[in-house]
Every structure is written in structure tokens, then in C-alpha cells.
Design a protein around this motif. Structure first.
Motif, PDB file in Angstrom:
ATOM      1  N   UNK A  35       0.844  -1.189   0.000  1.00 58.59           N
ATOM      2  CA  UNK A  35       0.000   0.000   0.000  1.00 58.59           C
ATOM      3  C   UNK A  35       0.884   1.245   0.000  1.00 58.59           C
ATOM      4  N   UNK A  36       0.438   2.289  -0.727  1.00 55.16           N
ATOM      5  CA  UNK A  36       1.235   3.493  -0.921  1.00 55.16           C
ATOM      6  C   UNK A  36       0.441   4.729  -0.509  1.00 55.16           C
ATOM      7  N   UNK A  37       1.129   5.862  -0.297  1.00 51.56           N
ATOM      8  CA  UNK A  37       0.428   7.107   0.045  1.00 51.56           C
ATOM      9  C   UNK A  37      -0.703   7.417  -0.933  1.00 51.56           C
ATOM     10  N   UNK A  38      -1.799   7.891  -0.381  1.00 51.64           N
ATOM     11  CA  UNK A  38      -2.990   8.163  -1.183  1.00 51.64           C
ATOM     12  C   UNK A  38      -4.069   7.122  -0.978  1.00 51.64           C
ATOM     13  N   UNK A  47      -1.991   6.429   7.272  1.00 52.44           N
ATOM     14  CA  UNK A  47      -2.982   7.466   6.942  1.00 52.44           C
ATOM     15  C   UNK A  47      -4.034   7.678   8.016  1.00 52.44           C
ATOM     16  N   UNK A  48      -4.247   6.691   8.879  1.00 51.28           N
ATOM     17  CA  UNK A  48      -5.318   6.763   9.866  1.00 51.28           C
ATOM     18  C   UNK A  48      -4.904   7.489  11.139  1.00 51.28           C
ATOM     19  N   UNK A 135       3.638  23.944  23.415  1.00 51.83           N
ATOM     20  CA  UNK A 135       3.518  24.149  21.974  1.00 51.83           C
ATOM     21  C   UNK A 135       4.024  22.908  21.262  1.00 51.83           C
ATOM     22  N   UNK A 136       3.258  22.433  20.274  1.00 54.07           N
ATOM     23  CA  UNK A 136       3.654  21.247  19.523  1.00 54.07           C
ATOM     24  C   UNK A 136       3.253  21.428  18.060  1.00 54.07           C
ATOM     25  N   UNK A 137       3.174  20.338  17.313  1.00 53.67           N
ATOM     26  CA  UNK A 137       2.790  20.400  15.906  1.00 53.67           C
ATOM     27  C   UNK A 137       1.763  19.307  15.616  1.00 53.67           C
ATOM     28  N   UNK A 138       1.011  19.488  14.537  1.00 53.17           N
ATOM     29  CA  UNK A 138       0.109  18.454  14.059  1.00 53.17           C
ATOM     30  C   UNK A 138       0.454  18.129  12.614  1.00 53.17           C
ATOM     31  N   UNK A 139       0.014  16.947  12.161  1.00 51.64           N
ATOM     32  CA  UNK A 139       0.372  16.430  10.841  1.00 51.64           C
ATOM     33  C   UNK A 139      -0.887  16.066  10.071  1.00 51.64           C
ATOM     34  N   UNK A 140      -1.035  16.629   8.893  1.00 42.78           N
ATOM     35  CA  UNK A 140      -2.071  16.180   7.960  1.00 42.78           C
ATOM     36  C   UNK A 140      -1.488  14.968   7.247  1.00 42.78           C
ATOM     37  N   UNK A 141      -1.886  13.789   7.671  1.00 36.87           N
ATOM     38  CA  UNK A 141      -1.191  12.568   7.258  1.00 36.87           C
ATOM     39  C   UNK A 141      -1.222  12.325   5.752  1.00 36.87           C
ATOM     40  N   UNK A 147       4.196  13.908   0.621  1.00 35.48           N
ATOM     41  CA  UNK A 147       5.408  14.746   0.656  1.00 35.48           C
ATOM     42  C   UNK A 147       6.641  13.878   0.872  1.00 35.48           C
ATOM     43  N   UNK A 148       6.539  12.917   1.776  1.00 33.78           N
ATOM     44  CA  UNK A 148       7.662  12.001   2.009  1.00 33.78           C
ATOM     45  C   UNK A 148       7.996  11.202   0.754  1.00 33.78           C
ATOM     46  N   UNK A 149       6.972  10.623   0.120  1.00 36.84           N
ATOM     47  CA  UNK A 149       7.216   9.831  -1.088  1.00 36.84           C
ATOM     48  C   UNK A 149       7.839  10.692  -2.176  1.00 36.84           C
ATOM     49  N   UNK A 150       7.343  11.904  -2.344  1.00 34.23           N
ATOM     50  CA  UNK A 150       7.901  12.804  -3.353  1.00 34.23           C
ATOM     51  C   UNK A 150       9.373  13.080  -3.095  1.00 34.23           C
ATOM     52  N   UNK A 151       9.746  13.264  -1.829  1.00 37.69           N
ATOM     53  CA  UNK A 151      11.141  13.525  -1.499  1.00 37.69           C
ATOM     54  C   UNK A 151      12.017  12.297  -1.682  1.00 37.69           C
TER      55      UNK A 151
END
Length: 357
Positions: A35-38, A47-48, A135-141, A147-151
């Protein structure tokens, strides 16, 4: 440094991050995954996820603390360099507890995260006795995985779709996709829950931990919370696209992928009690996009980060493992990838150079 031909099995957040770090070290890398991104398949965990950084490492768990701390620093760097391009944003987080944690009075990461402070008594939610904000960050999975796959591909990596019966099958598939098959080969296992079933691995310590969530529209929410109850945890994680992930459950050894209506109702009630602004004033309800269930790849004993030498066709083969992160996959991804790089470079001198297998 010797250039290697490395095959990474798995295209979740851990596998893709590991592949990228290996590419940055100058190696030739192929990623093999079913399985791949998307995609939003039940067996594809990444993704979940929520996802954001809120370390759950116990004070004595030095490895998980190290992974979480180093990954936090890397993500905060990415927030300021690529930000929304990678689906990342910073938020204020608040954690509440129904009872005081045992063994500590302040979380281990209080000196790591910006704007940390303990909550005063009047700031606590009803039924809670302890809490802090930072303070932290969130990720739109969905965005981040692409983005990771593209890089990975920009750095010369090859991403292939395949269903594997055994870990060594990845070598023949990668040799067809790569022009570097004559180089010394290494396999990196980032299969998550799949490590329980992959031939040659069969790790029975791996098990699913069910997480149920509700995805809703945010109405401008840009902060997150987690409420640690006596036997439940509720949270809200906003994303950069105007949605919020509400959760959740941590149900060990539960692989049921069907959302439970009663659980969803409890999740929504908790979130709207903390953040009434999540309710659409025109309807008096939250704007639900979908219900979801993800299966975290948990493991007895925690994450497996180690290298071993295998015999394949009478020749030594280096097999490196990076799986079993449970709900910590995103928040430990960069540091665990760096650990894989270190393991390979430490073990390589013990593996004789060889021709193509």
C-alpha cells in the motif's frame, strides 16, 4: 563510505522516512510496499493516525524518550522550512489527567517543548486533577505521506508496489527496478503490523491496538487537547486543511475495523465539552466528515530497532528492523530512521563484500 543497494519494506511514515535518510547518506534505495500514500486501506496504518507530537514515553524508557525528542526537533525544523507544503502546523496543546501519573510530577519533555507550563487548579477540566500546556505540531497525514514519497523519489529512490510473502522476495523485485543490483545489498523491515505475518519474520509479539476517530470540520480551531481518563483517552487534533481528528480508543489486541456508534458519541461529547466552538451554530451539531478506525502496530517490549545477519543462498545478508512503534510512529519516525542508518554503518564492516545474489 561504501554505497549500498538498500531495500526498505513498507511505505508508511516509518518506512518512507527511513528510505529518505538512507538516500541522504548516498545509498541506492528501493521501497517495496503493498500500500502506498494516497490509499486508505485498513492494513495501511499511517494514513489513519491523528497525528501530532505528544510523547507517551515512560520516564524510564530512555530509547523512546530519545526517539521522541530528536524527532520533535526535526519536525519543528520542518514546520519552519516546509510547513503547509508537508501538511504541518504548530498548535498549543493541553493535556488533562483524571488522576495524577505515578512516578513523576512533571513530564520528562518539559524542557524540550516551547511554552511549557503546568496548569493552575482553576484551569483544569471538571473531573481532572493534573495538567499542563505546551507548543507542539500536528500532521495532515495524507499530505505528509505524499510529501515524504515525493522527497524519496526526488532523491533518486524507487517506490514499487508489491505484496510480499517473504522478506527476501523484496530483493528480486528491487533488482528489477534498480540499476544498482551489483552493489552490496541490505534489507530494512518497516512493515508494522505486517511483521507478524511476513515470511522469515513472523514476530508474534506484534499486535494491533485499535483506535477509533471521528473526522469533522474545525470552524477555526487551532489548538489540541488530550483528556486522560481512568480507562479512556479523548483528544482533538486540528489539521491545516480545516479539519479536526477527534478520538479515541486504545484497545489492545482488537482488530475490529468497524466504528462503534456509542464510542463515536462519547468522543464527540468530550471534544465539544472542551471546545464548544466545534459545534456548528446553525445546526447545533458537529459537521462530521467520516468515522474511521486505525490499527496501531504495537509490540510487546516496544519498538524493534536492531540489525541481524541472515544467510541467503549461502551468503550473509544484513536485515535491519524498524517496526513496533504503536501510536508513536510519527513522533519517533525521524530519530528511528537515523538509528537504522547507524545500525547499518556499524554492522557493515562485519558483512563481507559480495557480488549480486
Amino acid at each position: 563510505m561504501t554505497q549500498l543497494n538498500i531495500v526498505v519494506i513498507g511505505a508508511g511514515v516509518v518506512g518512507l522516512t527511513t528510505a529518505l535518510q538512507l538516500l541522504r547518506r548516498g545509498h541506492r534505495v528501493s521501497v517495496i510496499a503493498e500500500h502506498l500514500p494516497g490509499e486508505m486501506h485498513p492494513d495501511y496504518t499511517s494514513p489513519w493516525a491523528g497525528a501530532h507530537w505528544r510523547s507517551m514515553a515512560e520516564p524510564e524508557d530512555t530509547l523512546q524518550r530519545e526517539l521522541d525528542a530528536r524527532t520533535f526537533e526535526k519536525f519543528m525544523e520542518l514546520v519552519h522550512t516546509v510547513g503547509r507544503e508537508a501538511g504541518l502546523m504548530t498548535v498549543t496543546a493541553t493535556d488533562y489527567f483524571a488522576e495524577k501519573p505515578t512516578g513523576w510530577t512533571v513530564p520528562w519533555f518539559h524542557g524540550l517543548v516551547p511554552e511549557f507550563r503546568m496548569l493552575d487548579k482553576h484551569e483544569l477540566l471538571e473531573g481532572t486533577v493534573f495538567g499542563y500546556t505546551y507548543r507542539t505540531f500536528t500532521v495532515n497525514t495524507a499530505v505528509y505521506l505524499k510529501w515524504l514519497q515525493s522527497n524519496v523519489e526526488k532523491h533518486g529512490g524507487v517506490v514499487c508496489r508489491a505484496r510480499l510473502a517473504n522478506w527476501w522476495d523484496a530483493l528480486s523485485i528491487a533488482s528489477q527496478a534498480s540499476s544498482a543490483a551489483q552493489l552490496q545489498q541490505v534489507v530494512v523491515n518497516c512493515t508494522g503490523n505486517g511483521a507478524r505475518y511476513l515470511g522469515g519474520i513472523g514476530d508474534t509479539d506484534v499486535y494491533p491496538t485499535r483506535g477509533q476517530t471521528v473526522l469533522i470540520r474545525s470552524h477555526g480551531l487551532c489548538k489540541t487537547y488530550a483528556l486522560h481518563g481512568h480507562d479512556t483517552i479523548n483528544y482533538a487534533i486540528p489539521r491545516d486543511d480545516g479539519t479536526v481528528v477527534l478520538g479515541g480508543t486504545y484497545q489492545h489486541h482488537n482488530s475490529n475495523i468497524n466504528p462503534d456508534p456509542a464510542t463515536a458519541e462519547r468522543i464527540i461529547k468530550s471534544a465539544t465539552t472542551v471546545f464548544p466552538e466545534l459545534i456548528n451554530p446553525n445546526t447545533g451539531k458537529v459537521d462530521i466528515i467520516c468515522h474511521a478506525v486505525g490499527l496501531r502496530p504495537s509490540r510487546v517490549g516496544g519498538v524493534r530497532l536492531e540489525a541481524e545477519t541472515k544467510e541467503l543462498k549461502g551468503k550473509p545478508m544484513l536485515l535491519v528492523h524498524n517496526y513496533g512503534h504503536g501510536g508513536q510512529g510519527y513522533q519517533s519516525s525521524w530519530a528511528s530512521a537515523d538509528k537504522v542508518v547507524q545500525l547499518i554503518e556499524q554492522q557493515l564492516p562485519a558483512i563481507p563484500t559480495r557480488s549480486r545474489l
